[in-house]
Design an enzyme around this catalytic site. Structure first.
Site, PDB file in Angstrom:
ATOM      1  N   HIS A   1       0.850  -1.186   0.000  1.00  0.00           N
ATOM      2  CA  HIS A   1       0.000   0.000   0.000  1.00  0.00           C
ATOM      3  C   HIS A   1       0.881   1.228   0.000  1.00  0.00           C
ATOM      4  O   HIS A   1       1.947   1.219   0.617  1.00  0.00           O
ATOM      5  CB  HIS A   1      -0.898   0.011   1.252  1.00  0.00           C
ATOM      6  CG  HIS A   1      -2.056   0.938   1.115  1.00  0.00           C
ATOM      7  ND1 HIS A   1      -1.953   2.277   1.401  1.00  0.00           N
ATOM      8  CD2 HIS A   1      -3.318   0.716   0.699  1.00  0.00           C
ATOM      9  CE1 HIS A   1      -3.131   2.838   1.163  1.00  0.00           C
ATOM     10  NE2 HIS A   1      -3.972   1.932   0.738  1.00  0.00           N
TER      11      HIS A   1
ATOM     12  N   ASP B   1      -7.936  -5.516   0.135  1.00  0.00           N
ATOM     13  CA  ASP B   1      -8.401  -6.309  -1.000  1.00  0.00           C
ATOM     14  C   ASP B   1      -8.020  -7.774  -0.904  1.00  0.00           C
ATOM     15  O   ASP B   1      -8.519  -8.599  -1.663  1.00  0.00           O
ATOM     16  CB  ASP B   1      -7.844  -5.728  -2.304  1.00  0.00           C
ATOM     17  CG  ASP B   1      -8.442  -4.369  -2.575  1.00  0.00           C
ATOM     18  OD1 ASP B   1      -9.646  -4.225  -2.332  1.00  0.00           O
ATOM     19  OD2 ASP B   1      -7.721  -3.469  -3.008  1.00  0.00           O
TER      20      ASP B   1
HETATM   21  N1  CMC Z   1       4.125  -7.640  -4.732  1.00  0.00           N
HETATM   22  C1  CMC Z   1       5.470  -7.628  -4.927  1.00  0.00           C
HETATM   23  N2  CMC Z   1       6.248  -6.541  -4.812  1.00  0.00           N
HETATM   24  C2  CMC Z   1       5.640  -5.380  -4.513  1.00  0.00           C
HETATM   25  C3  CMC Z   1       4.241  -5.311  -4.315  1.00  0.00           C
HETATM   26  C4  CMC Z   1       3.490  -6.482  -4.432  1.00  0.00           C
HETATM   27  N3  CMC Z   1       2.174  -6.480  -4.256  1.00  0.00           N
HETATM   28  N4  CMC Z   1       3.900  -4.032  -4.022  1.00  0.00           N
HETATM   29  C5  CMC Z   1       5.022  -3.326  -4.055  1.00  0.00           C
HETATM   30  N5  CMC Z   1       6.079  -4.138  -4.350  1.00  0.00           N
HETATM   31  C6  CMC Z   1       7.493  -3.742  -4.429  1.00  0.00           C
HETATM   32  C7  CMC Z   1       7.765  -3.000  -5.727  1.00  0.00           C
HETATM   33  O1  CMC Z   1       8.191  -3.868  -6.744  1.00  0.00           O
HETATM   34  C8  CMC Z   1       8.839  -2.033  -5.309  1.00  0.00           C
HETATM   35  O2  CMC Z   1      10.054  -2.722  -5.291  1.00  0.00           O
HETATM   36  P1  CMC Z   1      11.448  -1.938  -5.618  1.00  0.00           P
HETATM   37  O3  CMC Z   1      11.614  -0.917  -4.545  1.00  0.00           O
HETATM   38  O4  CMC Z   1      12.479  -3.019  -5.575  1.00  0.00           O
HETATM   39  O5  CMC Z   1      11.262  -1.330  -6.990  1.00  0.00           O
HETATM   40  C9  CMC Z   1       8.472  -1.686  -3.860  1.00  0.00           C
HETATM   41  O6  CMC Z   1       7.722  -2.808  -3.373  1.00  0.00           O
HETATM   42  C10 CMC Z   1       7.637  -0.424  -3.728  1.00  0.00           C
HETATM   43  O7  CMC Z   1       6.535  -0.553  -4.609  1.00  0.00           O
HETATM   44  P2  CMC Z   1       5.851   0.684  -5.358  1.00  0.00           P
HETATM   45  O8  CMC Z   1       5.068   0.195  -6.509  1.00  0.00           O
HETATM   46  O9  CMC Z   1       6.915   1.735  -5.622  1.00  0.00           O
HETATM   47  O10 CMC Z   1       4.908   1.232  -4.209  1.00  0.00           O
HETATM   48  P3  CMC Z   1       3.648   2.151  -4.421  1.00  0.00           P
HETATM   49  O11 CMC Z   1       3.406   2.808  -3.122  1.00  0.00           O
HETATM   50  O12 CMC Z   1       3.808   3.014  -5.621  1.00  0.00           O
HETATM   51  O13 CMC Z   1       2.488   1.092  -4.774  1.00  0.00           O
HETATM   52  C11 CMC Z   1       0.631  -0.358  -4.632  1.00  0.00           C
HETATM   53  C12 CMC Z   1       1.475   0.725  -3.919  1.00  0.00           C
HETATM   54  C13 CMC Z   1      -0.602  -0.640  -3.788  1.00  0.00           C
HETATM   55  C14 CMC Z   1       0.165   0.167  -6.007  1.00  0.00           C
HETATM   56  C15 CMC Z   1       1.494  -1.634  -4.807  1.00  0.00           C
HETATM   57  O14 CMC Z   1       1.906  -2.123  -3.531  1.00  0.00           O
HETATM   58  C16 CMC Z   1       0.773  -2.726  -5.580  1.00  0.00           C
HETATM   59  O15 CMC Z   1       0.808  -2.724  -6.820  1.00  0.00           O
HETATM   60  N6  CMC Z   1       0.092  -3.684  -4.861  1.00  0.00           N
HETATM   61  C17 CMC Z   1      -0.695  -4.687  -5.518  1.00  0.00           C
HETATM   62  C18 CMC Z   1      -2.040  -4.098  -5.912  1.00  0.00           C
HETATM   63  C19 CMC Z   1      -2.955  -3.898  -4.713  1.00  0.00           C
HETATM   64  O16 CMC Z   1      -3.124  -4.784  -3.884  1.00  0.00           O
HETATM   65  N7  CMC Z   1      -3.600  -2.707  -4.664  1.00  0.00           N
HETATM   66  C20 CMC Z   1      -4.605  -2.403  -3.641  1.00  0.00           C
HETATM   67  C21 CMC Z   1      -4.225  -1.245  -2.778  1.00  0.00           C
HETATM   68  S1  CMC Z   1      -5.285  -1.144  -1.326  1.00  0.00           S
HETATM   69  C22 CMC Z   1      -6.847  -0.733  -1.931  1.00  0.00           C
HETATM   70  C23 CMC Z   1      -6.918   0.615  -2.502  1.00  0.00           C
HETATM   71  O17 CMC Z   1      -6.594   1.589  -1.820  1.00  0.00           O
HETATM   72  O18 CMC Z   1      -7.327   0.722  -3.670  1.00  0.00           O
END
Ligand code: CMC
Length: 435
Positions: A312, A369
């Site tokens: 998140h 989720d």
């Molecule tokens: N599985 C594997 N690796 C992950 C995941 C994951 N679900 N989420 C983040 N990472 C890694 C990512 O690869 C990155 O690694 P590195 O630093 O080596 O490049 C690091 O963690 C940080 O990730 P980010 O994408 O820069 O973080 P963000 O804050 O931009 O993204 C997120 C947040 C929710 C989009 C992301 O965690 C994600 O894609 N999660 C899966 C989708 C999900 O479950 N979304 C629902 C969010 S809660 C409901 C809502 O509010 O809508």
């Protein structure tokens, strides 16, 4: 004292090159202070650069507070755990809209008002016929909620506080009806009119799962679970869809169009669409033995796969909503008797991920989720409806945030700037002279 909550004349100094800029600093009631950079361009000729808004507060708000490090979520100061345990969804709606919990009389009046708005204009039903039967219900939602603006002109004057309130009641009341119709349309069953002697969640379940030729008996455990799911999704401060609603609303667009914009944004798998994606992933994993393979893929930089329902932007701790959702999931599975292997897969995946160095180091915990999909599936909803239910519940948050923005005297149109890296000035070349 500054107009913002808090600090008397506190400033922060920003040094750029050899010049210092004194920037006003504001203190919230909780959470980090903010530095006001709104005059930076005038004074320094510089924009700030923050793609994804990771360090930017886009507005002042009194509605929802998240402490991502501690895993705390408060609606108007009240912890989500207490609201989900003791409250009901319409009470939460009242709280988000008005800022305080209602008295008994206020609650009765609010419930009655919302309930009286549950029907939609009869002509709206024809909109559905224009969609393909296999259309994703989120596509139908974006269209139909946007279409509300063509039916309810008498509540689209955003300058009139009374009309703003009526639009809010209408949206909260009509979303279940519109969502249930989107579902009924895809399965070819007749639309069910709302039944106003039922509570909000029960009414929604009946509109989804009832049929005109039979009485529908509401299961109190499932109705309570539905209501709780709505509470958990009701608001989440300045997330992508809420920011979309605020940005759309900042141009003075009508509230129905703004909420349709929020629904469109919510649909993406990185946001509300993750509940659908998380369930699909659990189905794909299928059995606990396959979990290590998926965990390995999630950690592989060359593989785009992510564990859906994990991570998140704000929570660097267990999402407090996920904990409540896990309990709710358990209750629903016990009630429906659904022996769901997916729940076992989910529990095991959670256990493995929480002990894995990669997930620990990156502070990736289950989010709301992760368990909502299994719960909704056990309740009888198809995966395509999961994000629709999220949109239904989030509508009150969107509309409360939209109202707050419109009522903020310092509100102006949202207009971010950019770091331009394209071509510089060049003269037009006639087509016959282009190489
Ligand atoms: N599985 C594997 N690796 C992950 C995941 C994951 N679900 N989420 C983040 N990472 C890694 C990512 O690869 C990155 O690694 P590195 O630093 O080596 O490049 C690091 O963690 C940080 O990730 P980010 O994408 O820069 O973080 P963000 O804050 O931009 O993204 C997120 C947040 C929710 C989009 C992301 O965690 C994600 O894609 N999660 C899966 C989708 C999900 O479950 N979304 C629902 C969010 S809660 C409901 C809502 O509010 O809508």
């Amino acid at each position: 004292m500054d107009a913002k909550t808090g600090t008397d004349g506190k400033t922060g100094t920003l040094k750029i090159g050899n010049k210092n800029y004194e920037l006003p600093q504001y203190e919230g009631t909780v959470g980090p202070d903010v530095v006001d950079i709104s005059r930076l361009y005038d004074e320094a000729g510089l924009f700030t650069y923050d793609p994804g808004f990771t360090s930017t507060a886009s507005c002042e708000s009194k509605i929802t507070f998240i402490d991502g490090d501690e895993g705390i979520l408060l609606y108007r100061g009240y912890p989500i755990e207490q609201l989900a345990e003791h409250g009901d969804f319409l009470e939460t709606c009242y709280l988000l809209l008005y800022g305080e919990l209602p008295t008994v009389a206020e609650k009765l009046d609010f419930d009655r008002t919302v309930t009286r708005h549950t029907m939609i204009h009869e002509q709206m039903a024809r909109f559905y016929q224009g969609f393909r039967r296999d259309a994703h219900p989120m596509a139908v939602m974006v269209g139909c909620v946007g279409a509300l603006s063509s039916f309810y002109h008498d509540s689209a004057d955003i300058g009139d506080p009374r009309q703003r309130m009526i639009a809010s009641f209408r949206l909260i009341a009509k979303m279940p009806t519109i969502a249930a119709m989107a579902y009924k349309y895809t399965i070819g069953q007749p639309f069910m009119y709302p039944k106003n002697d039922l509570a909000y969640a029960s009414n929604f379940l009946r509109m989804c799962f009832g049929v005109p030729c039979e009485d529908y008996e509401v299961n109190p455990v499932l109705a309570r679970a539905m209501d709780r799911i709505f509470i958990l999704h009701a608001d989440h401060e300045q997330n992508a869809s809420t920011s979309t609603v605020r940005l759309a609303g900042s141009s003075a667009a009508n509230p129905f169009a703004c909420i349709a914009a929020g629904i469109a944004c919510l649909w993406g798998p990185a946001h509300g669409g993750a509940n659908e994606a998380a369930l699909k992933m659990l189905v794909e994993i299928g059995k606990p033995e396959r979990i290590p393979e998926y965990v390995r893929r999630a950690k592989d930089k060359n593989d785009p796969f992510r564990l859906m329902g994990f991570g998140h932007r704000v929570y660097r701790n267990y999402d407090p909503r996920a904990k409540i959702m896990q309990t709710t999931c358990h209750k629903v599975l016990a009630e429906t008797g659904a022996k769901d292997d997916l729940f076992e897969v989910a529990l095991e995946l959670e256990r493995i991920a929480l002990h894995d160095e990669y997930f620990i180091e990156k502070q990736l915990y289950p989010n709301i989720d992760f368990y909502s999909g299994i719960t909704l599936k056990a309740m009888g909803f198809p995966t395509t409806m999961f994000t629709v239910l999220f949109a239904l519940a989030r509508t009150v948050g969107w509309i409360a945030q939209w109202k707050e923005m419109i009522e903020d005297p310092s509100q102006k149109i949202g207009r971010p700037r950019q770091l331009y890296t394209g071509a510089t000035y060049r003269d037009y070349i006639p087509i016959d002279r282009r190489m």
